[in-house]
Design a protein around this motif. Structure first.
Motif, PDB file in Angstrom:
ATOM      1  N   LEU A  91      40.750 -11.295 112.893  1.00  0.00           N
ATOM      2  CA  LEU A  91      42.112 -11.802 113.004  1.00  0.00           C
ATOM      3  C   LEU A  91      42.192 -13.307 112.771  1.00  0.00           C
ATOM      4  O   LEU A  91      43.226 -13.809 112.311  1.00  0.00           O
ATOM      5  CB  LEU A  91      42.689 -11.466 114.385  1.00  0.00           C
ATOM      6  N   THR A  92      41.125 -14.023 113.065  1.00  0.00           N
ATOM      7  CA  THR A  92      41.132 -15.482 112.878  1.00  0.00           C
ATOM      8  C   THR A  92      40.476 -15.890 111.559  1.00  0.00           C
ATOM      9  O   THR A  92      40.066 -17.040 111.396  1.00  0.00           O
ATOM     10  CB  THR A  92      40.421 -16.183 114.046  1.00  0.00           C
ATOM     11  N   SER A  93      40.405 -14.946 110.628  1.00  0.00           N
ATOM     12  CA  SER A  93      39.783 -15.216 109.326  1.00  0.00           C
ATOM     13  C   SER A  93      40.661 -16.093 108.437  1.00  0.00           C
ATOM     14  O   SER A  93      40.191 -16.594 107.411  1.00  0.00           O
ATOM     15  CB  SER A  93      39.506 -13.900 108.596  1.00  0.00           C
ATOM     16  N   GLY A  94      41.933 -16.257 108.819  1.00  0.00           N
ATOM     17  CA  GLY A  94      42.851 -17.017 107.987  1.00  0.00           C
ATOM     18  C   GLY A  94      43.483 -16.191 106.892  1.00  0.00           C
ATOM     19  O   GLY A  94      44.241 -16.722 106.073  1.00  0.00           O
ATOM     20  N   GLN A  95      43.196 -14.896 106.879  1.00  0.00           N
ATOM     21  CA  GLN A  95      43.677 -14.018 105.817  1.00  0.00           C
ATOM     22  C   GLN A  95      44.707 -12.994 106.297  1.00  0.00           C
ATOM     23  O   GLN A  95      45.307 -12.298 105.488  1.00  0.00           O
ATOM     24  CB  GLN A  95      42.495 -13.269 105.183  1.00  0.00           C
TER      25      GLN A  95
ATOM     26  N   VAL B 113      35.624  -1.100 108.849  1.00  0.00           N
ATOM     27  CA  VAL B 113      36.632  -0.089 109.194  1.00  0.00           C
ATOM     28  C   VAL B 113      37.795  -0.746 109.948  1.00  0.00           C
ATOM     29  O   VAL B 113      38.969  -0.479 109.661  1.00  0.00           O
ATOM     30  CB  VAL B 113      36.016   1.035 110.051  1.00  0.00           C
ATOM     31  N   LEU B 114      37.475  -1.611 110.909  1.00  0.00           N
ATOM     32  CA  LEU B 114      38.526  -2.292 111.660  1.00  0.00           C
ATOM     33  C   LEU B 114      39.381  -3.156 110.737  1.00  0.00           C
ATOM     34  O   LEU B 114      40.619  -3.188 110.865  1.00  0.00           O
ATOM     35  CB  LEU B 114      37.910  -3.146 112.763  1.00  0.00           C
ATOM     36  N   ALA B 115      38.750  -3.860 109.805  1.00  0.00           N
ATOM     37  CA  ALA B 115      39.485  -4.691 108.859  1.00  0.00           C
ATOM     38  C   ALA B 115      40.404  -3.830 108.000  1.00  0.00           C
ATOM     39  O   ALA B 115      41.544  -4.217 107.699  1.00  0.00           O
ATOM     40  CB  ALA B 115      38.516  -5.482 107.978  1.00  0.00           C
TER      41      ALA B 115
ATOM     42  N   ARG C 166      40.835  -3.911  99.494  1.00  0.00           N
ATOM     43  CA  ARG C 166      40.805  -5.303  99.007  1.00  0.00           C
ATOM     44  C   ARG C 166      41.001  -6.271 100.163  1.00  0.00           C
ATOM     45  O   ARG C 166      40.312  -7.298 100.253  1.00  0.00           O
ATOM     46  CB  ARG C 166      41.900  -5.521  97.948  1.00  0.00           C
ATOM     47  N   ALA C 167      41.947  -5.944 101.028  1.00  0.00           N
ATOM     48  CA  ALA C 167      42.210  -6.825 102.170  1.00  0.00           C
ATOM     49  C   ALA C 167      41.011  -6.898 103.100  1.00  0.00           C
ATOM     50  O   ALA C 167      40.708  -7.964 103.647  1.00  0.00           O
ATOM     51  CB  ALA C 167      43.438  -6.344 102.927  1.00  0.00           C
ATOM     52  N   SER C 168      40.315  -5.774 103.275  1.00  0.00           N
ATOM     53  CA  SER C 168      39.143  -5.784 104.161  1.00  0.00           C
ATOM     54  C   SER C 168      38.085  -6.759 103.649  1.00  0.00           C
ATOM     55  O   SER C 168      37.441  -7.449 104.438  1.00  0.00           O
ATOM     56  CB  SER C 168      38.560  -4.374 104.308  1.00  0.00           C
TER      57      SER C 168
ATOM     58  N   ALA D 134      35.421 -11.705 104.453  1.00  0.00           N
ATOM     59  CA  ALA D 134      34.942 -12.935 103.805  1.00  0.00           C
ATOM     60  C   ALA D 134      35.400 -14.162 104.590  1.00  0.00           C
ATOM     61  O   ALA D 134      34.648 -15.126 104.754  1.00  0.00           O
ATOM     62  CB  ALA D 134      35.445 -13.002 102.370  1.00  0.00           C
ATOM     63  N   GLY D 135      36.622 -14.108 105.084  1.00  0.00           N
ATOM     64  CA  GLY D 135      37.173 -15.235 105.832  1.00  0.00           C
ATOM     65  C   GLY D 135      36.513 -15.469 107.176  1.00  0.00           C
ATOM     66  O   GLY D 135      36.634 -16.559 107.744  1.00  0.00           O
ATOM     67  N   THR D 136      35.805 -14.465 107.684  1.00  0.00           N
ATOM     68  CA  THR D 136      35.123 -14.654 108.967  1.00  0.00           C
ATOM     69  C   THR D 136      33.911 -15.558 108.839  1.00  0.00           C
ATOM     70  O   THR D 136      33.457 -16.132 109.834  1.00  0.00           O
ATOM     71  CB  THR D 136      34.657 -13.308 109.557  1.00  0.00           C
ATOM     72  N   ASN D 137      33.345 -15.628 107.629  1.00  0.00           N
ATOM     73  CA  ASN D 137      32.078 -16.348 107.415  1.00  0.00           C
ATOM     74  C   ASN D 137      30.995 -15.831 108.360  1.00  0.00           C
ATOM     75  O   ASN D 137      30.085 -16.575 108.750  1.00  0.00           O
ATOM     76  CB  ASN D 137      32.268 -17.864 107.606  1.00  0.00           C
ATOM     77  N   TYR D 138      31.108 -14.577 108.716  1.00  0.00           N
ATOM     78  CA  TYR D 138      30.164 -13.965 109.655  1.00  0.00           C
ATOM     79  C   TYR D 138      29.740 -12.581 109.178  1.00  0.00           C
ATOM     80  O   TYR D 138      28.551 -12.296 109.084  1.00  0.00           O
ATOM     81  CB  TYR D 138      30.819 -13.873 111.041  1.00  0.00           C
ATOM     82  N   TYR D 139      30.713 -11.748 108.866  1.00  0.00           N
ATOM     83  CA  TYR D 139      30.407 -10.376 108.457  1.00  0.00           C
ATOM     84  C   TYR D 139      30.184 -10.265 106.958  1.00  0.00           C
ATOM     85  O   TYR D 139      30.746 -11.043 106.170  1.00  0.00           O
ATOM     86  CB  TYR D 139      31.535  -9.431 108.870  1.00  0.00           C
TER      87      TYR D 139
END
Length: 278
Positions: free
Chosen positions: A82-86, A135-137, A199-201, A206-211
């Motif tokens: 949610l805090t990925s900025g996307q 899956v959550l994304a 595509r959104a996932s 990608a925006g998480t810089n983690y997963y």
């Protein structure tokens, strides 16, 4: 005040439909975001009541330390997305996540307005936090892109959905809740909606810089491999139709984004599994 909102909301929606070709997000959704929220609250209340009566809803305020640990773990995973900025409606939607204790159901779904439900069967099935985050994304995307309300609008019509959002049609509300949980035919998304959620996932992860941003591909690959071994198709695929090249498309999107594809630590996912004893 409620009667005034009912009249004005209905009138505005009809004017949008008849004169302007649709309001909302400019992509065929006549509902306002506030209508999304009201409908989502009504549906979530019905879903909660159903699973609570069956003893399957894991309550956040239950006082059970294992359940509290489970929610702390899943909230950290969802929070990164949610805090990925996307996520377009990160601030507007509540994004509540609830766990349904059902080890036999491999599924997750989202209501309009950002209420997300995850079955323990899905958590038990997966072994990798990136795949679970994928899956959550994907489910967050269905709410964020307003796919659920678009499909319900096509199925039921705008006037009935507005009536349900305002709490005026409990019978139809029960039917919609049953569709979302898959106990009827399931709320089946179009392939275009599925492709957009995929595509959104990628963008969200990608925006998480983690997963690993292609985490959803790993989930679908596991489903495909199990199907080839003769496993029964899960509930998830009955309501989320897939194209033959879905995995490849997600991987290609990840390559185009040049985003992280190596595995992240499974710390929170393992803690989630441990807390749920699965």
């Amino acid at each position: 005040m409620k009667k005034t909102y009912n009249y004005h909301s209905y009138l505005l929606s009809m004017l949008c439909l008849l004169l302007l070709g649709g309001c909302g997000d400019g992509d065929g959704v006549i509902f306002s975001i506030q209508d999304d929220l009201k409908l989502g609250q009504q549906v979530a209340h019905e879903v909660d009541s159903t699973y609570r009566a069956e003893g399957k809803l894991l309550e956040r305020g239950s006082g059970d330390p294992d359940v509290q640990q489970a929610y702390q773990s899943i909230d950290r995973i969802v929070g990164r997305i949610l805090t990925s900025g996307q996520v377009k409606y990160q601030e507007e939607f509540p994004w509540t996540v609830k766990i349904i204790s059902d080890d036999e159901t491999l599924n997750a779904f989202a209501t309009p307005g950002g209420h997300i439900y995850v079955y323990t069967g899905l958590i038990k099935y997966l072994e990798n936090e990136d795949h679970f985050a994928g899956v959550l994304a994907h489910e967050i995307a269905h709410a964020d892109k307003r796919h659920s309300v678009k499909q319900l609008q096509r199925n039921y019509g705008i006037s009935l959905l507005l009536s349900i959002a305002l709490g005026n049609d409990p019978g139809a509300l029960q039917q919609i809740a049953a569709q979302l949980t898959g106990t009827l035919t399931g709320l089946k998304f179009s392939r275009d909606a599925e492709a957009e959620a995929d595509r959104a996932s990628v963008a969200y992860l990608a925006g998480t810089n983690y997963y690993a941003c292609d985490g959803a591909a790993g989930f679908f690959l596991k489903l495909e491999q199990d199907a080839q071994r003769g496993g029964a198709p899960p509930e998830f695929l009955s309501t989320h139709p897939a194209s033959d090249n879905r995995i490849q498309n997600i991987q290609e999107m990840a390559e185009q984004e040049s985003c992280k594809t190596n595995a992240s630590p499974d710390t929170d996912f393992l803690q989630l599994k441990k807390a749920l004893n699965i």
